[in-house]
Design a protein around this motif. Sequence first.
Motif, PDB file in Angstrom:
ATOM      1  N   LYS A   1       0.824  -1.226   0.000  1.00  0.00           N
ATOM      2  CA  LYS A   1       0.000   0.000   0.000  1.00  0.00           C
ATOM      3  C   LYS A   1       0.853   1.269   0.000  1.00  0.00           C
ATOM      4  O   LYS A   1       0.309   2.373   0.017  1.00  0.00           O
ATOM      5  CB  LYS A   1      -0.884   0.011   1.257  1.00  0.00           C
ATOM      6  N   THR A   2       2.177   1.111   0.041  1.00  0.00           N
ATOM      7  CA  THR A   2       3.032   2.305   0.147  1.00  0.00           C
ATOM      8  C   THR A   2       3.166   2.986  -1.218  1.00  0.00           C
ATOM      9  O   THR A   2       3.619   2.363  -2.183  1.00  0.00           O
ATOM     10  CB  THR A   2       4.435   1.912   0.676  1.00  0.00           C
ATOM     11  N   PRO A   3       2.768   4.248  -1.329  1.00  0.00           N
ATOM     12  CA  PRO A   3       2.900   4.943  -2.619  1.00  0.00           C
ATOM     13  C   PRO A   3       4.355   5.311  -2.883  1.00  0.00           C
ATOM     14  O   PRO A   3       5.154   5.359  -1.945  1.00  0.00           O
ATOM     15  CB  PRO A   3       2.044   6.206  -2.421  1.00  0.00           C
ATOM     16  N   PRO A   4       4.719   5.556  -4.140  1.00  0.00           N
ATOM     17  CA  PRO A   4       6.079   5.994  -4.422  1.00  0.00           C
ATOM     18  C   PRO A   4       6.410   7.227  -3.590  1.00  0.00           C
ATOM     19  O   PRO A   4       5.586   8.119  -3.414  1.00  0.00           O
ATOM     20  CB  PRO A   4       6.041   6.339  -5.917  1.00  0.00           C
ATOM     21  N   GLY A   5       7.613   7.249  -3.048  1.00  0.00           N
ATOM     22  CA  GLY A   5       8.040   8.381  -2.212  1.00  0.00           C
ATOM     23  C   GLY A   5       9.233   9.068  -2.840  1.00  0.00           C
ATOM     24  O   GLY A   5       9.255   9.328  -4.047  1.00  0.00           O
ATOM     25  N   ARG A   6      10.232   9.303  -2.053  1.00  0.00           N
ATOM     26  CA  ARG A   6      11.457   9.969  -2.488  1.00  0.00           C
ATOM     27  C   ARG A   6      11.979   9.358  -3.813  1.00  0.00           C
ATOM     28  O   ARG A   6      12.089   8.137  -3.929  1.00  0.00           O
ATOM     29  CB  ARG A   6      12.477   9.795  -1.367  1.00  0.00           C
ATOM     30  N   GLY A   7      12.259  10.206  -4.804  1.00  0.00           N
ATOM     31  CA  GLY A   7      12.780   9.748  -6.093  1.00  0.00           C
ATOM     32  C   GLY A   7      11.756   8.990  -6.921  1.00  0.00           C
ATOM     33  O   GLY A   7      12.106   8.307  -7.880  1.00  0.00           O
ATOM     34  N   GLY A   8      10.468   9.066  -6.525  1.00  0.00           N
ATOM     35  CA  GLY A   8       9.424   8.354  -7.272  1.00  0.00           C
ATOM     36  C   GLY A   8       9.480   6.842  -7.057  1.00  0.00           C
ATOM     37  O   GLY A   8       8.880   6.071  -7.798  1.00  0.00           O
ATOM     38  N   GLU A   9      10.218   6.403  -6.017  1.00  0.00           N
ATOM     39  CA  GLU A   9      10.382   4.975  -5.772  1.00  0.00           C
ATOM     40  C   GLU A   9       9.654   4.537  -4.500  1.00  0.00           C
ATOM     41  O   GLU A   9       9.455   5.347  -3.583  1.00  0.00           O
ATOM     42  CB  GLU A   9      11.877   4.652  -5.617  1.00  0.00           C
ATOM     43  N   ILE A  10       9.281   3.263  -4.463  1.00  0.00           N
ATOM     44  CA  ILE A  10       8.640   2.733  -3.248  1.00  0.00           C
ATOM     45  C   ILE A  10       9.752   2.487  -2.231  1.00  0.00           C
ATOM     46  O   ILE A  10      10.657   1.690  -2.470  1.00  0.00           O
ATOM     47  CB  ILE A  10       7.849   1.451  -3.571  1.00  0.00           C
ATOM     48  N   GLN A  11       9.696   3.211  -1.131  1.00  0.00           N
ATOM     49  CA  GLN A  11      10.788   3.231  -0.165  1.00  0.00           C
ATOM     50  C   GLN A  11      10.512   2.312   1.023  1.00  0.00           C
ATOM     51  O   GLN A  11       9.445   2.392   1.636  1.00  0.00           O
ATOM     52  CB  GLN A  11      11.010   4.669   0.353  1.00  0.00           C
ATOM     53  N   LEU A  12      11.497   1.493   1.358  1.00  0.00           N
ATOM     54  CA  LEU A  12      11.403   0.650   2.555  1.00  0.00           C
ATOM     55  C   LEU A  12      11.263   1.530   3.796  1.00  0.00           C
ATOM     56  O   LEU A  12      10.513   1.216   4.729  1.00  0.00           O
ATOM     57  CB  LEU A  12      12.652  -0.238   2.645  1.00  0.00           C
ATOM     58  N   THR A  13      11.972   2.663   3.787  1.00  0.00           N
ATOM     59  CA  THR A  13      11.911   3.588   4.930  1.00  0.00           C
ATOM     60  C   THR A  13      10.468   4.039   5.188  1.00  0.00           C
ATOM     61  O   THR A  13      10.035   4.137   6.345  1.00  0.00           O
ATOM     62  CB  THR A  13      12.789   4.828   4.647  1.00  0.00           C
ATOM     63  N   ASP A  14       9.705   4.309   4.125  1.00  0.00           N
ATOM     64  CA  ASP A  14       8.322   4.771   4.304  1.00  0.00           C
ATOM     65  C   ASP A  14       7.456   3.680   4.938  1.00  0.00           C
ATOM     66  O   ASP A  14       6.597   3.960   5.785  1.00  0.00           O
ATOM     67  CB  ASP A  14       7.725   5.205   2.957  1.00  0.00           C
ATOM     68  N   ALA A  15       7.679   2.420   4.516  1.00  0.00           N
ATOM     69  CA  ALA A  15       6.899   1.313   5.093  1.00  0.00           C
ATOM     70  C   ALA A  15       7.263   1.133   6.568  1.00  0.00           C
ATOM     71  O   ALA A  15       6.389   0.912   7.426  1.00  0.00           O
ATOM     72  CB  ALA A  15       7.167   0.029   4.311  1.00  0.00           C
TER      73      ALA A  15
END
Length: 309
Positions: free
Chosen positions: A227-241
Motif C-alpha cells: 500500500k506504500t505509494p512511491p516516495g522519495r525519487g518516485g520509488e517505493i521506499q522501505l523507509t516509508d513502510a
Amino acid sequence: MADEQHTVTQVTKAVIPVAGLGTRFLPATKSTPKEMLPIVDKPAIQYVVEEAVSAGLGDVLMITGRNKRSIEDHFDRAYELEEALRVKDDIDRLNAVRESSELAQVHYVRQGEPRGLGHAVLCGAAHVGDEPFAVLLGDDLIGARETLLKRMIEVRQTYGGSVIALMEVAPEQASLYGCAAIRPTDESDVVTVTDLVEKPPVGQAPSRWAIIGRYICDPAVFDVLRKTPPGRGGEIQLTDALRELARSGPEQGGPVHGVLFRGQRYDTGNKIDYLRTVVEFACDRPDLAEEFLPWLRDFLAEHGTDSTE
Ligand code: G1P
C-alpha cells in the motif's frame, strides 16, 4: 515488551536486493554487476552473504535484475575451473573457488522493473512467507568482527516488530540516508524509533542517526509495502513502510527499534568510499599487509604532503 509469538519465531532468512544499475561505477558496471566488483580478491556481495551466514541466516534470497547472472554463477559450482585446479593440485585456489558455492542456500527472484528498495523487498514476499527476515544492502559492508546482525536478531526476539541499524553521521551527511527520530530504552544500544524520513532535505533530519543497510523486518512489512505509494525519487521506499510500522501497535506489525552501531562500516556505493574500503581490507589481510603497508607508507610520504605545495 516481548510478544510471545515473536520470541519463538526464529529469523532464518536474509533478503539481499542486488537489482540496482550501478551507474556510479560505469563503465566498469556496463556488463558486470556492481556487487561483483572486488574488494581485494572477493566480490563485495560475498562479504555480505558471509555476514548473513555468520548471524545464522543460511537461507539467502537475492532480488536480481537484468545483467546479474554472474552473481548466480559466483554462488554456484564451477566444474571446469574446479577440475582444472584439481589437476594442477592447486588446493588453496580450489577451496577459494568452492567456498562461495557452499556458503548458503542462495535463491533468486527477479525484480522486473526498478521501482525502488521497498518494491525489491516486496518481491521476496512469497519466499519469505510469514516469518521475520533480515534485509542486507550490498553497498554497506560491516566489519567481519562485528556482531551487529546477531544483536539485531536478539533485539527482535526481545521486543518483536522490526529492527533497523542506526549509525551517527555528520549533520551534512544526513540527507544521504534514511534518518530516524528516536527515544531511548533501558538498553544503551537500543532505541525506539518514533519516526523515519528517507533522505531528508539538508537541515531537516530528525536526528543524526542514519539507517545503514541492515534491517530485521516483521512480515507485516509486506502488506504495508503493497500500500506504500512511491516516495522519495518516485520509488517505493522501505523507509516509508517502516515509518508506518513505527507508528503501529504490535497487532499491526509494530514497533520499530533501532540498534545503535558504533563499529566498522564500509561504504562501497561510491568511488572514494570504495577505494577506502579496498585499502582498509588490504591492510587488514595478514597475507598482504606485510608487503602492502610499507608501500602505502612510502607512497603517502611521497604524495601525502600538503596539496598546496
Ligand atoms: C538506502 C536506503 C536508505 C539507507 C541507505 C543505507 O538508500 O533507502 O534509507 O540510509 O540505503 O546505505 P540508497 O543508498 O540505496 O539510496
